[in-house]
Design a protein around this motif. Structure first.
Motif, PDB file in Angstrom:
ATOM      1  N   ARG A  87       5.743  16.672  -6.319  1.00  0.00           N
ATOM      2  CA  ARG A  87       7.057  17.328  -5.890  1.00  0.00           C
ATOM      3  C   ARG A  87       8.201  15.408  -6.161  1.00  0.00           C
ATOM      4  N   ASN A  88       9.298  16.614  -6.409  1.00  0.00           N
ATOM      5  CA  ASN A  88      10.696  16.138  -6.094  1.00  0.00           C
ATOM      6  C   ASN A  88      11.540  16.003  -4.983  1.00  0.00           C
ATOM      7  N   GLU A 122      12.215  18.137  -2.528  1.00  0.00           N
ATOM      8  CA  GLU A 122      11.245  19.207  -2.723  1.00  0.00           C
ATOM      9  C   GLU A 122      10.577  20.276  -2.157  1.00  0.00           C
TER      10      GLU A 122
END
Length: 416
Positions: A87-88, A122
């Motif tokens: 995930r970012n 995120e």
């Protein structure tokens, strides 16, 4: 639900700071009905942190992280977990605005690295930091919960008490919390206590029974999960009744208090006074007693008569009792009796307690290290002397002797 606490920080591994966060979180999670099965400490290293996440993910449903959310390059928790979850990292704008306002209001230039404190993973939920700058994070991914909290206790505790607990409750739904009661014992060692309770321990399901020891005292934790405190008390009461039937003579309290505090409570309830005469313990009994708030109402004072001349001058013990050929000596049951009687008479107390013996490192008066006599003089009763043969180093022998004296006082007060 099974949880693992992962504390991140090389300073923890080096022993530069104590991991008090784990204790706080374990107690907090138990109150939410979450079982903490593992606690891990890992340094500021991306590879080892990822390994800790992988291991934790394989054996727990909830991973609670503390530390590694700050602005420096070694604050890696969010970075490593985001990479692990694929995930970012995103800027949480309200947190960023808070950070910028803090620096501008103080007229301090904000370096770029401070933006890291506003990063969140995120898809997660931001957790407000009311006492610091680093935003927390709560995520639910593929059946596993991840809770990210700051490392400094002054930031971690308010976040956990506030946004962290609210997020967990929403994710967990209704869960029975864990209730525990601490039973305190004296006059018996941990192994002997456990041996007497084996029939209960071997057959335990709910509530559970867990013994643990401190010097001179032993505790039993009785725990159960229940929908309410009333239901928990009923279940725990039934188990405590079984424990008392086996070892009730050693049970001095059903709360986590030291023996000296219970002695003061009993003295206060019976309106009795206590005085002490110490040799081997060098004032340790008086120190423990006076550590109890309000003990001045029950403890009138004491004397430390470490040498024979002080025993003679302060307690009027004849030198012929203490020295010379054929004398019982300072380390004797008869001297312990006289010490207890004289200090009680001098102070007009209801109880006089004395300690004399050999703490080491070498024997004294030809008597072995660990030999201790405890005298209990009570108004209107014959003086009692108890002989102890204690093991351990000098400090341990002194503490065990004092706790034994307090136990004998406790017995005498209960007898009344």
């Amino acid at each position: 639900m099974k949880a693992e606490i992962i504390a991140v920080g090389t300073e923890l591994l080096l022993g530069q700071i104590v991991n008090t966060n784990a204790q706080f979180l374990s107690q907090k999670l138990a109150g939410l009905g979450v079982d903490v099965y593992f606690q891990t400490v890992v340094g500021d290293n991306a590879g080892r942190l990822r390994e800790a996440i992988e291991i934790g993910r394989s054996r727990a449903d909830l991973l609670v992280f503390t530390g590694g959310l700050g602005p420096t390059q070694d604050d890696l928790t969010k970075d490593v977990l985001a990479e692990y979850l694929n995930r970012n990292l995103l800027i949480h704008e309200p947190s960023m605005a808070q950070i910028e306002h803090m620096f501008s209001s103080r007229g301090i230039h904000m370096v770029e690295s401070n933006r890291r404190q506003a990063l969140m993973i995120e898809g997660g939920e931001p957790l407000e930091n009311t006492t610091g700058l680093a935003v927390g994070n709560g995520l639910s991914v593929d059946g596993t919960l991840y809770l990210l909290l700051p490392g400094p206790p002054r930031e971690m505790k308010p976040m956990m008490d506030g946004a962290g607990e609210a997020w967990l409750r929403a994710e967990l739904g209704a869960a029975d919390p864990l209730y525990s009661r601490i039973l305190k014992f004296a006059g018996i060692g941990e192994s002997n206590l456990e041996a007497k309770l084996i029939p209960l321990i071997d057959g335990q399901i709910d509530p559970t029974i867990a013994p643990y020891a401190k010097e001179g005292e032993v505790s039993i934790r009785v725990s159960t999960k229940a929908g309410s405190a009333i239901d928990a008390d009923q279940k725990i009461d039934e188990t405590v009744a079984k424990i008392k039937a086996l070892v009730g003579e050693f049970l001095y309290a059903q709360e986590d208090i030291p023996l000296e505090e219970e002695v003061i409570h009993l003295l206060r309830a019976s309106r009795r006074k206590l005085a002490s005469a110490e040799s081997i313990s060098g004032g340790l009994l008086a120190e423990l007693i006076t550590n109890v708030p309000g003990s001045s109402g029950e403890y009138v004072g004491g004397v430390v008569t470490y040498t024979n001349i002080m025993k003679h001058h302060l307690l009027s013990i004849p030198l012929t009792q203490l020295e010379g050929e054929g004398a019982p000596g300072a380390i004797s049951d008869s001297t312990a009796a006289i010490m207890a009687e004289r200090v009680r008479e001098l102070s007009d107390a209801d109880f006089g307690v004395s300690l004399t013996g050999v703490a080491g490192p070498a024997e004294s008066e030809g008597k072995p290290v660990g030999l201790v006599y405890v005298g209990i003089s009570q108004r209107g009763r014959a003086t009692e002397v108890f002989t102890l043969n204690l093991s351990g180093g000098r400090s341990m022998i002194r503490l065990r002797a004092v706790k034994s004296a307090l136990y004998r006082l406790w017995l005498a007060l209960n007898r009344e």
